[in-house]
Design an enzyme around this catalytic site. Structure first.
Site, PDB file in Angstrom:
ATOM      1  N   THR A 144      10.787  -4.007  -3.590  1.00 52.48           N
ATOM      2  CA  THR A 144      10.192  -2.795  -4.150  1.00 52.48           C
ATOM      3  C   THR A 144       9.375  -2.067  -3.095  1.00 52.48           C
ATOM      4  OG1 THR A 144       8.499  -2.006  -5.699  1.00 52.48           O
ATOM      5  CG2 THR A 144       8.346  -4.302  -5.074  1.00 52.48           C
ATOM      6  N   TYR A 181       3.017  -8.807  -9.955  1.00 48.97           N
ATOM      7  CA  TYR A 181       4.474  -8.598  -9.876  1.00 48.97           C
ATOM      8  C   TYR A 181       4.866  -8.158  -8.468  1.00 48.97           C
ATOM      9  CZ  TYR A 181       8.440  -5.530  -9.441  1.00 48.97           C
ATOM     10  OH  TYR A 181       9.544  -4.907  -8.943  1.00 48.97           O
TER      11      TYR A 181
HETATM   12  N1  USQ Z   1       2.335   6.375 -14.434  1.00 50.62           N
HETATM   13  C1  USQ Z   1       1.736   7.387 -15.139  1.00 50.62           C
HETATM   14  N2  USQ Z   1       2.063   7.524 -16.451  1.00 50.62           N
HETATM   15  C2  USQ Z   1       2.968   6.721 -17.086  1.00 50.62           C
HETATM   16  C3  USQ Z   1       3.584   5.694 -16.351  1.00 50.62           C
HETATM   17  C4  USQ Z   1       3.236   5.546 -15.023  1.00 50.62           C
HETATM   18  O1  USQ Z   1       0.924   8.148 -14.614  1.00 50.62           O
HETATM   19  O2  USQ Z   1       3.198   6.920 -18.287  1.00 50.62           O
HETATM   20  C5  USQ Z   1       2.010   6.213 -13.009  1.00 50.62           C
HETATM   21  C6  USQ Z   1       1.432   4.850 -12.629  1.00 50.62           C
HETATM   22  O3  USQ Z   1       0.042   4.817 -12.774  1.00 50.62           O
HETATM   23  C7  USQ Z   1       1.896   4.721 -11.189  1.00 50.62           C
HETATM   24  C8  USQ Z   1       3.206   5.501 -11.137  1.00 50.62           C
HETATM   25  O4  USQ Z   1       3.228   6.308 -12.296  1.00 50.62           O
HETATM   26  O5  USQ Z   1       0.990   5.336 -10.330  1.00 50.62           O
HETATM   27  C9  USQ Z   1       4.443   4.622 -11.151  1.00 50.62           C
HETATM   28  O6  USQ Z   1       4.355   3.765 -12.265  1.00 50.62           O
HETATM   29  P1  USQ Z   1       5.685   3.113 -12.916  1.00 50.62           P
HETATM   30  O7  USQ Z   1       5.274   2.354 -14.121  1.00 50.62           O
HETATM   31  O8  USQ Z   1       6.744   4.143 -13.064  1.00 50.62           O
HETATM   32  O9  USQ Z   1       6.172   2.197 -11.717  1.00 50.62           O
HETATM   33  P2  USQ Z   1       5.592   0.857 -11.107  1.00 50.62           P
HETATM   34  O10 USQ Z   1       4.598   0.184 -11.973  1.00 50.62           O
HETATM   35  O11 USQ Z   1       5.156   1.179  -9.720  1.00 50.62           O
HETATM   36  O12 USQ Z   1       6.879  -0.073 -11.093  1.00 50.62           O
HETATM   37  C10 USQ Z   1       8.204   0.459 -11.141  1.00 50.62           C
HETATM   38  C11 USQ Z   1       9.133  -0.655 -11.612  1.00 50.62           C
HETATM   39  C12 USQ Z   1       9.123  -1.775 -10.582  1.00 50.62           C
HETATM   40  C13 USQ Z   1       9.460  -1.226  -9.208  1.00 50.62           C
HETATM   41  C14 USQ Z   1       8.520  -0.083  -8.840  1.00 50.62           C
HETATM   42  C15 USQ Z   1       8.910   0.625  -7.568  1.00 50.62           C
HETATM   43  O13 USQ Z   1       8.704  -1.132 -12.884  1.00 50.62           O
HETATM   44  O14 USQ Z   1      10.059  -2.761 -10.973  1.00 50.62           O
HETATM   45  O15 USQ Z   1       9.306  -2.259  -8.288  1.00 50.62           O
HETATM   46  O16 USQ Z   1       8.599   0.911  -9.884  1.00 50.62           O
HETATM   47  S1  USQ Z   1       7.486   1.279  -6.729  1.00 50.62           S
HETATM   48  O17 USQ Z   1       6.666   2.043  -7.667  1.00 50.62           O
HETATM   49  O18 USQ Z   1       7.940   2.088  -5.649  1.00 50.62           O
HETATM   50  O19 USQ Z   1       6.722   0.117  -6.281  1.00 50.62           O
END
Ligand code: USQ
Length: 400
Positions: A144, A181
């Site tokens: 990731t 994670y």
């Molecule tokens: N976010 C919001 N509102 C929401 C959902 C998320 O503002 O309703 C924000 C979060 O705070 C975060 C960003 O959007 O800053 C990304 O959150 P996310 O839930 O879309 O992604 P993340 O938790 O980072 O994890 C997801 C996948 C994971 C993968 C990762 C790639 O669940 O499996 O590894 O994306 S990365 O983000 O590049 O690490």
């Protein structure tokens, strides 16, 4: 090629099986169906209805004229894993069989330990099984972009040149993950790199950004071939959640200021990247790292793109900021490289609006299902291990 997909029943795995079979590959895969259980545990369901594995496999056979060799089983069951690989003799193994949610891993001690045990030990078993059964196969390991965190300098693809006290070396780029994670993926990366060095395995570690999308062409209009799409606080990723919120007139939930920047890519681009990676394997002993995303956006930019596209479709979408249940930087520098895949022929689709339009149109058919579960849309899992529902901190109705 003979491609083994670990976690074939999931969001990416089920789509990948279809994408690859059309390109002439032979597919086998395992699953435990944990993803279905985890989403139920969150009180939610897939926005797009999905069928059970028997129906899926039958529909796959009918649509593509090919059979998936499927076994239910866990990577933690080493005897199962070894005998399955022995039977199938893969050329490539795509490892998608991990618990993928940052909030889920931060819920409490039990979920943190489950995450790291499932992910790190499952991946370690896979490395051992490859060494013993198919040492020539290529491991395509889903990592990731979150492994790197958000450093205040550019992010290379895995390694960088460092000069320290007059000497130079090429070293792994520092990892500063932001959830148990994401740390599980860092541990996997270290184990994979080590296994390549000492056993001569070959692996590509994919640092993938946040994936969004409801479909790929190969699914056509078959309800049985569609992949899942989650919108709860743990398994729904940002754009997927925003689109589900949009179709039920729920305000889009930006956590904090919305300046958090990430690399995003549509599901179809993720499939293209994985296929390009599989079809261009590294040498024996080589451990390579690919950053995999299409473009970087702030969360706020994305919310406004969803709002703009939704409004063009006649929806009246509002956007709300909530106090951020995560501990993460609200605003930061973010400039990762992504050249390796482009050099191998990956062509980014560059049309995020078109993809979001397709998503909204697809999800409108299922708005009653989503509306029924609307309570799961507001997060309450906090990074200090407590549970407290996020509150609205500001509201913006229209894009400036
Ligand atoms: N976010 C919001 N509102 C929401 C959902 C998320 O503002 O309703 C924000 C979060 O705070 C975060 C960003 O959007 O800053 C990304 O959150 P996310 O839930 O879309 O992604 P993340 O938790 O980072 O994890 C997801 C996948 C994971 C993968 C990762 C790639 O669940 O499996 O590894 O994306 S990365 O983000 O590049 O690490």
């Amino acid at each position: 090629m003979r491609v083994f997909i670990a976690g074939i029943d999931g969001y990416l795995g089920w789509a990948l099986a279809q994408y690859l079979v059309v390109r002439g590959h032979t597919i086998a895969g395992n699953d435990t169906f944990y993803r279905r259980q985890w989403v139920e545990e969150m009180g939610s369901c897939s926005a797009i209805p999905i069928s059970d594995i028997a129906q899926r496999l039958a529909a796959f056979r009918e649509q593509f004229g090919e059979t998936i060799l499927f076994r239910e089983g866990d990577l933690l069951d080493y005897a199962f894993l070894k005998s399955f690989l022995q039977e199938f003799q893969p050329d490539a193994i795509v490892h998608l069989a991990e618990m993928p949610s940052a909030p889920y891993s931060m819920m409490d001690q039990a979920h943190a330990v489950f995450t790291q045990n499932n992910n790190v030990i499952g991946s370690l078993n896979l490395l051992w099984a490859m060494k013993e059964v198919c040492p020539d196969a290529h491991l395509v390991k889903l990592g990731t972009m979150g492994e790197y965190g958000t450093p205040n300098i550019d992010i290379p693809e895995g390694f960088f040149e460092v000069e320290f006290r007059g000497r130079k070396d090429k070293l792994p780029f520092p990892r500063q993950a932001n959830s148990f994670y994401h740390w599980s993926k860092v541990h996997d990366s270290n184990n994979t790199m080590f296994a390549c060095r000492v056993w001569g395995l070959r692996a590509t570690d994919i640092m993938q950004g946040v994936v969004f999308g409801t479909r790929i062409e190969e699914m056509r209009n078959s309800a049985l071939l569609r992949t899942r799409l989650d919108f709860d606080q743990c398994f729904g990723t940002a754009i997927n959640r925003f689109c589900c919120q949009a179709v039920i007139d729920h305000p889009l939930t930006i956590f904090g200021g919305g300046g958090q920047t990430r690399g995003f890519l549509p599901l179809r681009d993720s499939m293209q990247c994985l296929a390009v990676t599989i079809e261009n394997p590294p040498e024996r002993s080589e451990y390579r790292v690919f950053n995999q995303f299409e473009e970087c956006y702030t969360v706020e930019e994305l919310a406004y793109i969803v709002q703009t596209v939704g409004n063009q479709l006649g929806m009246g979408i509002s956007v709300q900021h909530y106090d951020n249940p995560r501990k993460e930087l609200d605003e930061h520098y973010y400039n990762p490289d992504r050249n390796h895949l482009i050099n191998l022929g990956y062509t980014p689709s560059h049309d995020v609006k078109a993809e979001i339009r397709i998503m909204l149109q697809d999800l409108l058919h299922h708005k009653d299902r989503i509306a029924e579960k609307r309570d799961v849309l507001i997060p309450d899992i906090r990074w200090d291990g407590s549970r407290k529902r996020a509150n609205v901190i500001d509201q913006t109705i229209a894009h400036p």
